[in-house]
Design a protein around this motif. Structure first.
Motif, PDB file in Angstrom:
ATOM      1  N   MET A  66       0.833  -1.193   0.000  1.00 39.44           N
ATOM      2  CA  MET A  66       0.000   0.000   0.000  1.00 39.44           C
ATOM      3  C   MET A  66       0.875   1.254   0.000  1.00 39.44           C
ATOM      4  SD  MET A  66      -2.910   1.239  -0.190  1.00 39.44           S
ATOM      5  CE  MET A  66      -4.376   0.543   0.497  1.00 39.44           C
ATOM      6  N   LEU A  67       2.002   1.201   0.715  1.00 34.67           N
ATOM      7  CA  LEU A  67       2.908   2.343   0.769  1.00 34.67           C
ATOM      8  C   LEU A  67       3.423   2.702  -0.628  1.00 34.67           C
ATOM      9  CD1 LEU A  67       4.398   4.421   2.493  1.00 34.67           C
ATOM     10  CD2 LEU A  67       6.209   2.732   2.813  1.00 34.67           C
TER      11      LEU A  67
ATOM     12  N   SER B  77       0.674   9.617  -5.287  1.00 29.67           N
ATOM     13  CA  SER B  77       1.171  10.957  -4.974  1.00 29.67           C
ATOM     14  C   SER B  77       1.873  11.579  -6.185  1.00 29.67           C
ATOM     15  CB  SER B  77       2.123  10.889  -3.784  1.00 29.67           C
ATOM     16  OG  SER B  77       2.711  12.131  -3.540  1.00 29.67           O
ATOM     17  N   ILE B  78       2.688  10.788  -6.850  1.00 22.31           N
ATOM     18  CA  ILE B  78       3.397  11.267  -8.047  1.00 22.31           C
ATOM     19  C   ILE B  78       2.400  11.643  -9.136  1.00 22.31           C
ATOM     20  CG2 ILE B  78       4.914  10.566  -9.953  1.00 22.31           C
ATOM     21  CD1 ILE B  78       6.441   8.871  -7.791  1.00 22.31           C
ATOM     22  N   THR B  79       1.396  10.788  -9.352  1.00 17.06           N
ATOM     23  CA  THR B  79       0.414  11.078 -10.404  1.00 17.06           C
ATOM     24  C   THR B  79      -0.369  12.354 -10.093  1.00 17.06           C
ATOM     25  OG1 THR B  79      -1.338   9.657  -9.477  1.00 17.06           O
ATOM     26  CG2 THR B  79       0.179   8.656 -11.077  1.00 17.06           C
ATOM     27  N   MET B  80      -0.708  12.550  -8.833  1.00 23.96           N
ATOM     28  CA  MET B  80      -1.452  13.754  -8.460  1.00 23.96           C
ATOM     29  C   MET B  80      -0.606  15.008  -8.675  1.00 23.96           C
ATOM     30  SD  MET B  80      -4.391  12.582  -7.801  1.00 23.96           S
ATOM     31  CE  MET B  80      -5.166  14.088  -7.280  1.00 23.96           C
ATOM     32  N   LYS B  81       0.666  14.945  -8.315  1.00 25.04           N
ATOM     33  CA  LYS B  81       1.558  16.090  -8.513  1.00 25.04           C
ATOM     34  C   LYS B  81       1.739  16.421  -9.992  1.00 25.04           C
ATOM     35  CE  LYS B  81       4.098  15.487  -4.236  1.00 25.04           C
ATOM     36  NZ  LYS B  81       5.289  14.929  -3.612  1.00 25.04           N
ATOM     37  N   LYS B  82       1.743  15.378 -10.832  1.00 22.45           N
ATOM     38  CA  LYS B  82       1.947  15.579 -12.266  1.00 22.45           C
ATOM     39  C   LYS B  82       0.646  15.853 -13.023  1.00 22.45           C
ATOM     40  CE  LYS B  82       5.184  13.604 -14.566  1.00 22.45           C
ATOM     41  NZ  LYS B  82       6.052  12.688 -15.295  1.00 22.45           N
ATOM     42  N   GLY B  83      -0.502  15.686 -12.364  1.00 21.87           N
ATOM     43  CA  GLY B  83      -1.779  15.918 -13.036  1.00 21.87           C
ATOM     44  C   GLY B  83      -2.230  14.750 -13.888  1.00 21.87           C
ATOM     45  N   ILE B  84      -1.918  13.537 -13.439  1.00 18.65           N
ATOM     46  CA  ILE B  84      -2.267  12.302 -14.145  1.00 18.65           C
ATOM     47  C   ILE B  84      -3.424  11.632 -13.415  1.00 18.65           C
ATOM     48  CG2 ILE B  84      -1.431  10.004 -14.798  1.00 18.65           C
ATOM     49  CD1 ILE B  84       1.445  11.293 -14.704  1.00 18.65           C
ATOM     50  N   SER B  85      -4.418  11.169 -14.167  1.00 17.40           N
ATOM     51  CA  SER B  85      -5.554  10.452 -13.581  1.00 17.40           C
ATOM     52  C   SER B  85      -5.325   8.951 -13.653  1.00 17.40           C
ATOM     53  CB  SER B  85      -6.844  10.799 -14.326  1.00 17.40           C
ATOM     54  OG  SER B  85      -7.147  12.168 -14.193  1.00 17.40           O
ATOM     55  N   ILE B  86      -5.958   8.211 -12.739  1.00 16.17           N
ATOM     56  CA  ILE B  86      -5.864   6.748 -12.716  1.00 16.17           C
ATOM     57  C   ILE B  86      -7.275   6.166 -12.696  1.00 16.17           C
ATOM     58  CG2 ILE B  86      -5.078   4.704 -11.460  1.00 16.17           C
ATOM     59  CD1 ILE B  86      -2.958   6.432 -10.127  1.00 16.17           C
TER      60      ILE B  86
ATOM     61  N   THR C 235      -9.204   2.223 -12.521  1.00 15.27           N
ATOM     62  CA  THR C 235      -9.033   0.779 -12.383  1.00 15.27           C
ATOM     63  C   THR C 235     -10.332   0.075 -12.730  1.00 15.27           C
ATOM     64  OG1 THR C 235      -9.722   0.579 -10.069  1.00 15.27           O
ATOM     65  CG2 THR C 235      -7.387   1.098 -10.478  1.00 15.27           C
ATOM     66  N   VAL C 236     -10.192  -1.129 -13.303  1.00 16.38           N
ATOM     67  CA  VAL C 236     -11.349  -1.956 -13.611  1.00 16.38           C
ATOM     68  C   VAL C 236     -11.909  -2.522 -12.311  1.00 16.38           C
ATOM     69  CG1 VAL C 236     -12.138  -4.057 -14.774  1.00 16.38           C
ATOM     70  CG2 VAL C 236     -10.502  -2.532 -15.924  1.00 16.38           C
ATOM     71  N   LYS C 237     -11.086  -3.260 -11.583  1.00 15.50           N
ATOM     72  CA  LYS C 237     -11.533  -3.888 -10.345  1.00 15.50           C
ATOM     73  C   LYS C 237     -11.713  -2.812  -9.270  1.00 15.50           C
ATOM     74  CE  LYS C 237     -10.489  -7.740  -7.280  1.00 15.50           C
ATOM     75  NZ  LYS C 237      -9.531  -8.811  -6.990  1.00 15.50           N
ATOM     76  N   GLY C 238     -12.853  -2.773  -8.677  1.00 15.48           N
ATOM     77  CA  GLY C 238     -13.146  -1.776  -7.660  1.00 15.48           C
ATOM     78  C   GLY C 238     -13.668  -0.471  -8.237  1.00 15.48           C
ATOM     79  N   ASN C 239     -13.573  -0.328  -9.564  1.00 14.20           N
ATOM     80  CA  ASN C 239     -14.068   0.870 -10.250  1.00 14.20           C
ATOM     81  C   ASN C 239     -13.522   2.164  -9.628  1.00 14.20           C
ATOM     82  OD1 ASN C 239     -15.496   2.073 -12.335  1.00 14.20           O
ATOM     83  ND2 ASN C 239     -17.311   2.363 -11.085  1.00 14.20           N
ATOM     84  N   TRP C 240     -12.222   2.160  -9.323  1.00 13.42           N
ATOM     85  CA  TRP C 240     -11.577   3.341  -8.735  1.00 13.42           C
ATOM     86  C   TRP C 240     -11.316   4.382  -9.806  1.00 13.42           C
ATOM     87  CZ3 TRP C 240     -10.547   4.270  -3.678  1.00 13.42           C
ATOM     88  CH2 TRP C 240     -10.636   3.183  -2.800  1.00 13.42           C
ATOM     89  N   MET C 241     -11.448   5.641  -9.422  1.00 15.11           N
ATOM     90  CA  MET C 241     -11.079   6.758 -10.291  1.00 15.11           C
ATOM     91  C   MET C 241     -10.370   7.786  -9.422  1.00 15.11           C
ATOM     92  SD  MET C 241     -14.437   7.339 -12.653  1.00 15.11           S
ATOM     93  CE  MET C 241     -15.590   7.266 -11.282  1.00 15.11           C
ATOM     94  N   ILE C 242      -9.124   8.018  -9.716  1.00 16.59           N
ATOM     95  CA  ILE C 242      -8.383   9.082  -9.049  1.00 16.59           C
ATOM     96  C   ILE C 242      -8.145  10.112 -10.139  1.00 16.59           C
ATOM     97  CG2 ILE C 242      -6.264   9.721  -7.869  1.00 16.59           C
ATOM     98  CD1 ILE C 242      -6.174   6.841  -6.794  1.00 16.59           C
ATOM     99  N   LEU C 243      -8.928  11.154 -10.091  1.00 21.91           N
ATOM    100  CA  LEU C 243      -8.937  12.116 -11.176  1.00 21.91           C
ATOM    101  C   LEU C 243      -8.221  13.394 -10.789  1.00 21.91           C
ATOM    102  CD1 LEU C 243     -12.672  11.734 -12.226  1.00 21.91           C
ATOM    103  CD2 LEU C 243     -10.688  10.594 -13.210  1.00 21.91           C
TER     104      LEU C 243
END
Length: 113
Positions: free
Chosen positions: A79-80, A87-96, A98-106
């Motif tokens: 998890m770490l 954290s890196i994606t958020m700083k760079k402005g990248i969204s994530i 996922t299929v499983k769990g239907n996560w969206m980090i925008l």
């Protein structure tokens, strides 16, 4: 134009990449993301993310780009490490997505009035 990179990691060749690709393409279509580039590798999750292809993917990505995953466990074993990558994606402005769990980090630009 933003890039959509699907990162697929398997730890052994018996795992089904084609099924994961189909799920990711379905997700990209559902979210109207457009063309998807696939980055895949066979490596144990015990190997640090910094020593895998995901490190180069993150280095090359720009603001507005998207990472697509079958599930978060494909990013890192712990998890770490997942939180460090997020954290890196958020700083760079990248969204994530996922299929499983239907996560969206925008990544969203906030406007302050």
């Amino acid at each position: 134009m933003p890039r959509n990179i699907a990162y697929l990691r398997v730890s052994n060749l018996d795992q089904d990449l084609e099924k994961n690709k189909a799920y990711i393409l379905h997700l990209a279509n559902e979210k109207n993301l457009g063309k998807v580039e696939f980055m895949q590798e066979k490596v144990s999750g015990k190997v640090s993310w910094r020593q895998r292809k995901i490190a180069q993917v993150l280095e090359d990505m720009k603001k507005g780009d998207v990472i697509l995953l079958s599930e978060f466990s494909r990013l890192a074993q712990s998890m770490l490490e997942c939180m460090k990558i997020i954290s890196i994606t958020m700083k760079k402005g990248i969204s994530i997505y996922t299929v499983k769990g239907n996560w969206m980090i925008l990544f969203r630009v906030k406007s302050w009035r």
